[in-house]
Design a protein around this motif. Structure first.
Motif, PDB file in Angstrom:
ATOM      1  N   UNK A 216       0.837  -1.204   0.000  1.00  0.00           N
ATOM      2  CA  UNK A 216       0.000   0.000   0.000  1.00  0.00           C
ATOM      3  C   UNK A 216       0.875   1.258   0.000  1.00  0.00           C
ATOM      4  N   UNK A 217       0.557   2.203  -0.868  1.00  0.00           N
ATOM      5  CA  UNK A 217       1.346   3.428  -1.002  1.00  0.00           C
ATOM      6  C   UNK A 217       0.751   4.605  -0.214  1.00  0.00           C
ATOM      7  N   UNK A 218      -0.343   4.400   0.492  1.00  0.00           N
ATOM      8  CA  UNK A 218      -1.029   5.517   1.139  1.00  0.00           C
ATOM      9  C   UNK A 218      -0.207   6.159   2.253  1.00  0.00           C
ATOM     10  N   UNK A 219       0.747   5.427   2.836  1.00  0.00           N
ATOM     11  CA  UNK A 219       1.576   5.969   3.914  1.00  0.00           C
ATOM     12  C   UNK A 219       2.930   6.468   3.417  1.00  0.00           C
ATOM     13  N   UNK A 220       3.172   6.396   2.131  1.00  0.00           N
ATOM     14  CA  UNK A 220       4.484   6.767   1.607  1.00  0.00           C
ATOM     15  C   UNK A 220       4.683   8.287   1.643  1.00  0.00           C
ATOM     16  N   UNK A 244       4.687   7.640  -6.946  1.00  0.00           N
ATOM     17  CA  UNK A 244       3.879   6.702  -6.158  1.00  0.00           C
ATOM     18  C   UNK A 244       2.426   7.158  -6.051  1.00  0.00           C
ATOM     19  N   UNK A 245       1.920   7.795  -7.118  1.00  0.00           N
ATOM     20  CA  UNK A 245       0.512   8.200  -7.119  1.00  0.00           C
ATOM     21  C   UNK A 245      -0.374   7.244  -7.913  1.00  0.00           C
ATOM     22  N   UNK A 246       0.195   6.118  -8.364  1.00  0.00           N
ATOM     23  CA  UNK A 246      -0.540   5.113  -9.147  1.00  0.00           C
ATOM     24  C   UNK A 246      -1.157   5.703 -10.412  1.00  0.00           C
ATOM     25  N   UNK A 247      -0.473   6.692 -10.958  1.00  0.00           N
ATOM     26  CA  UNK A 247      -0.930   7.339 -12.199  1.00  0.00           C
ATOM     27  C   UNK A 247       0.239   7.354 -13.167  1.00  0.00           C
ATOM     28  N   UNK A 248       0.164   6.547 -14.231  1.00  0.00           N
ATOM     29  CA  UNK A 248       1.275   6.439 -15.171  1.00  0.00           C
ATOM     30  C   UNK A 248       1.423   7.663 -16.075  1.00  0.00           C
ATOM     31  N   UNK A 249       0.471   8.567 -16.013  1.00  0.00           N
ATOM     32  CA  UNK A 249       0.578   9.771 -16.842  1.00  0.00           C
ATOM     33  C   UNK A 249       1.389  10.867 -16.155  1.00  0.00           C
ATOM     34  N   UNK A 275       8.221  -3.447   5.795  1.00  0.00           N
ATOM     35  CA  UNK A 275       7.655  -4.459   4.904  1.00  0.00           C
ATOM     36  C   UNK A 275       8.766  -5.389   4.437  1.00  0.00           C
ATOM     37  N   UNK A 276       8.387  -6.517   3.874  1.00  0.00           N
ATOM     38  CA  UNK A 276       9.329  -7.402   3.195  1.00  0.00           C
ATOM     39  C   UNK A 276       9.157  -7.202   1.702  1.00  0.00           C
ATOM     40  N   UNK A 352       6.813   3.702  -9.459  1.00  0.00           N
ATOM     41  CA  UNK A 352       7.512   2.573  -8.859  1.00  0.00           C
ATOM     42  C   UNK A 352       6.550   1.899  -7.891  1.00  0.00           C
ATOM     43  N   UNK A 353       6.443   0.577  -7.992  1.00  0.00           N
ATOM     44  CA  UNK A 353       5.540  -0.202  -7.144  1.00  0.00           C
ATOM     45  C   UNK A 353       6.332  -1.287  -6.446  1.00  0.00           C
TER      46      UNK A 353
END
Length: 359
Positions: A216-220, A244-249, A275-276, A352-353
């Protein structure tokens, strides 16, 4: 008239071949090879010898019965005096017959030698194989100290139930990754092949792959960066947070207006919790091939002490996802992305994911 011509032509051919046979009958066979030396390797036998001294010596024919009971013949030119006989699948004793031939086809008296090859490399490597669960799949490991070119093959059913074989180069000790599987128990069949087409026995492993999730990226949050180029009007383009906004544009872009800092370029992200990490997935700036071609990825638990997880090639010519396996499954709260080189002075990245497990 024609019949007479054919008659005399036939007589001429008979006389010609008779003369050739008489000439060959007068040719002596070559001397046998001598000073035969034998050494052995993994599943192979190495022979060397002294060739016959006659000027009309042509080649040496080595004949033997292989591990499958087949008759084999290996011819060796007069320009060499050694041969490597490969493909033996056991350590039994084998006989090898060396016969020299001259240009007239006459054979020397045969020389027979015997020896037993060493254990074949594929068997030695097979005995070292182990396999264990991994995120989204499994890891197979092996040891190869023979230096022989081998392949480790793993058979299993894909997510769609299709029979699949993953092939790994096992010329050196190493490991292979089976990926893209759900956390569902399945059977993996492993065996080793050599260049001669020989296969080891099959070893089966029943393995439950570890569940791999998208972190989950919400805490990044952004901790640091080398440079960024903010767009006008509050547009996220150019900023590190765009990766890390989950938007490829949207995309991060290093500074290019007013200054032109060169490589390396970096940013540091705090994921907000430990995390691992099993793998990372990166995307280029959409439709732009001018970016970096190589990057480094580092992880940290405290943001101070860093572990280098490797340097990776990045293809700037594709919009497709580019996935990178971190072989150590590191535990981390922070990660650092470092663009190392590229065709221009700037670097950029759309997204980046991180995949793995929440601790």
């Amino acid at each position: 008239m024609k019949n007479k011509i054919y008659y005399f032509l036939g007589i001429a051919l008979v006389l010609f071949f008779s003369a050739c046979e008489e000439e060959n009958d007068n040719v002596l066979p070559p001397s046998p090879v001598k000073d035969v030396e034998i050494s052995t390797g993994y599943g192979e036998v190495i022979l060397s010898w002294t060739n016959p001294p006659e000027e009309d010596f042509y080649y040496v024919d080595i004949t033997y019965i292989d591990s499958q009971g087949n008759f084999r013949s290996q011819k060796v030119s007069r320009f060499t005096n050694s041969a490597i006989l490969k493909g033996f699948t056991n350590t039994e004793n084998y006989e090898f017959t060396l016969t020299a031939y001259n240009t007239a086809g006459k054979a020397s008296p045969p020389i027979v030698v015997s020896t037993a090859p060493l254990e074949p490399a594929f068997n030695l490597v097979f005995n070292t194989i182990t396999m264990y669960p991994d995120f989204g799949g499994a890891i197979v490991e092996w040891e190869n100290e023979t230096g022989k070119s081998l392949q480790v093959r793993v058979r299993y059913k894909s997510e769609e139930g299709v029979k699949t074989t993953s092939v790994f180069d096992a010329t050196e000790s190493g490991r292979g990754y089976i990926v893209g599987l759900s956390a569902k128990e399945r059977v993996f069949e492993v065996y080793v092949s050599d260049e001669e087409g020989n296969n080891s026995e099959i070893k089966s492993f029943t393995i439950l792959p570890l569940e791999e999730v998208k972190i989950d990226k919400s805490k990044w949050s952004v901790v640091a960066y080398s440079s960024q180029e903010p767009a006008e009007g509050g547009n996220p383009n150019g900023l590190v947070k765009a990766v890390f906004d989950d938007d490829l544009s949207t995309y991060w872009h290093t500074q290019w207006a007013g200054a032109s800092p060169g490589y390396p370029h970096f940013f540091v992200i705090d994921m907000g919790e430990e995390v691992t990490i099993s793998r990372i997935v990166c995307y280029r700036r959409k439709g732009d091939s001018r970016g970096q071609t190589k990057f480094q990825f580092l992880t940290s638990l405290d943001g101070v002490n860093w572990e280098d997880e490797g340097v990776f090639d990045f293809d700037p010519t594709t919009d497709a996802a580019q996935s990178y396996r971190l072989i150590n499954n590191p535990k981390a709260r922070y990660f650092k992305y470092v663009a190392l080189e590229g065709p221009n002075f700037f670097a950029f990245l759309a997204e980046i994911t991180i995949y793995g497990a929440m601790d």
